[in-house]
Design a protein around this motif. Sequence first.
Motif, PDB file in Angstrom:
ATOM      1  N   GLU A  93       0.825  -1.207   0.000  1.00 55.73           N
ATOM      2  CA  GLU A  93       0.000   0.000   0.000  1.00 55.73           C
ATOM      3  C   GLU A  93       0.859   1.258   0.000  1.00 55.73           C
ATOM      4  O   GLU A  93       0.417   2.309  -0.431  1.00 55.73           O
ATOM      5  CB  GLU A  93      -0.934   0.007   1.206  1.00 55.73           C
ATOM      6  N   ASN A  94       2.084   1.152   0.536  1.00 54.25           N
ATOM      7  CA  ASN A  94       3.034   2.265   0.594  1.00 54.25           C
ATOM      8  C   ASN A  94       2.436   3.494   1.273  1.00 54.25           C
ATOM      9  O   ASN A  94       2.661   4.624   0.861  1.00 54.25           O
ATOM     10  CB  ASN A  94       3.550   2.620  -0.804  1.00 54.25           C
ATOM     11  N   ASN A  95       1.686   3.256   2.351  1.00 54.25           N
ATOM     12  CA  ASN A  95       1.085   4.332   3.126  1.00 54.25           C
ATOM     13  C   ASN A  95       2.158   4.906   4.049  1.00 54.25           C
ATOM     14  O   ASN A  95       2.489   4.330   5.082  1.00 54.25           O
ATOM     15  CB  ASN A  95      -0.104   3.803   3.930  1.00 54.25           C
ATOM     16  N   GLU A  96       2.714   6.041   3.652  1.00 59.09           N
ATOM     17  CA  GLU A  96       3.856   6.616   4.365  1.00 59.09           C
ATOM     18  C   GLU A  96       3.535   6.982   5.810  1.00 59.09           C
ATOM     19  O   GLU A  96       4.401   6.858   6.680  1.00 59.09           O
ATOM     20  CB  GLU A  96       4.390   7.827   3.608  1.00 59.09           C
ATOM     21  N   ILE A  97       2.325   7.410   6.081  1.00 60.84           N
ATOM     22  CA  ILE A  97       1.949   7.788   7.452  1.00 60.84           C
ATOM     23  C   ILE A  97       2.011   6.572   8.366  1.00 60.84           C
ATOM     24  O   ILE A  97       2.631   6.601   9.431  1.00 60.84           O
ATOM     25  CB  ILE A  97       0.549   8.438   7.478  1.00 60.84           C
ATOM     26  N   ILE A  98       1.391   5.474   7.941  1.00 59.19           N
ATOM     27  CA  ILE A  98       1.397   4.263   8.766  1.00 59.19           C
ATOM     28  C   ILE A  98       2.804   3.683   8.855  1.00 59.19           C
ATOM     29  O   ILE A  98       3.247   3.273   9.926  1.00 59.19           O
ATOM     30  CB  ILE A  98       0.396   3.215   8.217  1.00 59.19           C
ATOM     31  N   LEU A  99       3.532   3.656   7.736  1.00 58.53           N
ATOM     32  CA  LEU A  99       4.902   3.131   7.756  1.00 58.53           C
ATOM     33  C   LEU A  99       5.772   3.944   8.712  1.00 58.53           C
ATOM     34  O   LEU A  99       6.543   3.374   9.492  1.00 58.53           O
ATOM     35  CB  LEU A  99       5.501   3.127   6.353  1.00 58.53           C
ATOM     36  N   ASN A 100       5.657   5.264   8.695  1.00 58.49           N
ATOM     37  CA  ASN A 100       6.449   6.103   9.601  1.00 58.49           C
ATOM     38  C   ASN A 100       6.046   5.917  11.058  1.00 58.49           C
ATOM     39  O   ASN A 100       6.870   6.114  11.954  1.00 58.49           O
ATOM     40  CB  ASN A 100       6.344   7.580   9.205  1.00 58.49           C
ATOM     41  N   ASN A 101       4.804   5.542  11.304  1.00 55.08           N
ATOM     42  CA  ASN A 101       4.376   5.263  12.685  1.00 55.08           C
ATOM     43  C   ASN A 101       4.951   3.951  13.201  1.00 55.08           C
ATOM     44  O   ASN A 101       5.192   3.806  14.392  1.00 55.08           O
ATOM     45  CB  ASN A 101       2.852   5.226  12.785  1.00 55.08           C
TER      46      ASN A 101
END
Length: 161
Positions: free
Chosen positions: A96-104
């Motif tokens: 999904e490459n969801n940067e917000i979730i990955l950074n969390n």
Amino acid sequence: MKILLIVSFLVVTLFSDTYLFHEKRYSYVFDDSIVLDGIITFDVNNIFIKYNNSDKEIFYEDSIITLKENAKVVELSVLQTQQIKIFLDILVLLNENNEIILNNKFDITTINEKIVLVPKYELYKHIEKIIVTRDGNKLEVIQVTLLNHDTITISIDHEIH
């Protein structure tokens, strides 16, 4: 149950992204590797994995793992289920490459065009790091290094239509 699994697979493969992949699992303790090939299908919060030359399939939908082997649904221990769920959740996140979730969930750096993810919170109890290579938004290689120094490397090849 069998019919539901077949229908779910057909729906996922018809309306999703399906790729050929190679998976290499290295055991540090045994200093040995196994290599598997198959297809992987990504859909929103779902993954289907079918290994070639094997009757093994993994279907992951809504946080429920179904492992099928030799045409039978295989029951997994709670520990096995947790470990596989962590791995499949990571594959969903990376796809999904969801940067917000990955950074969390990870500390993220880029080294030589490779994305290095070091887990935060609960994931650090299982995973040392994840190295990801992308071609644009498309995943190419995912290398997961576990705390026991075992590695799982998945190389995603071309898309199947």
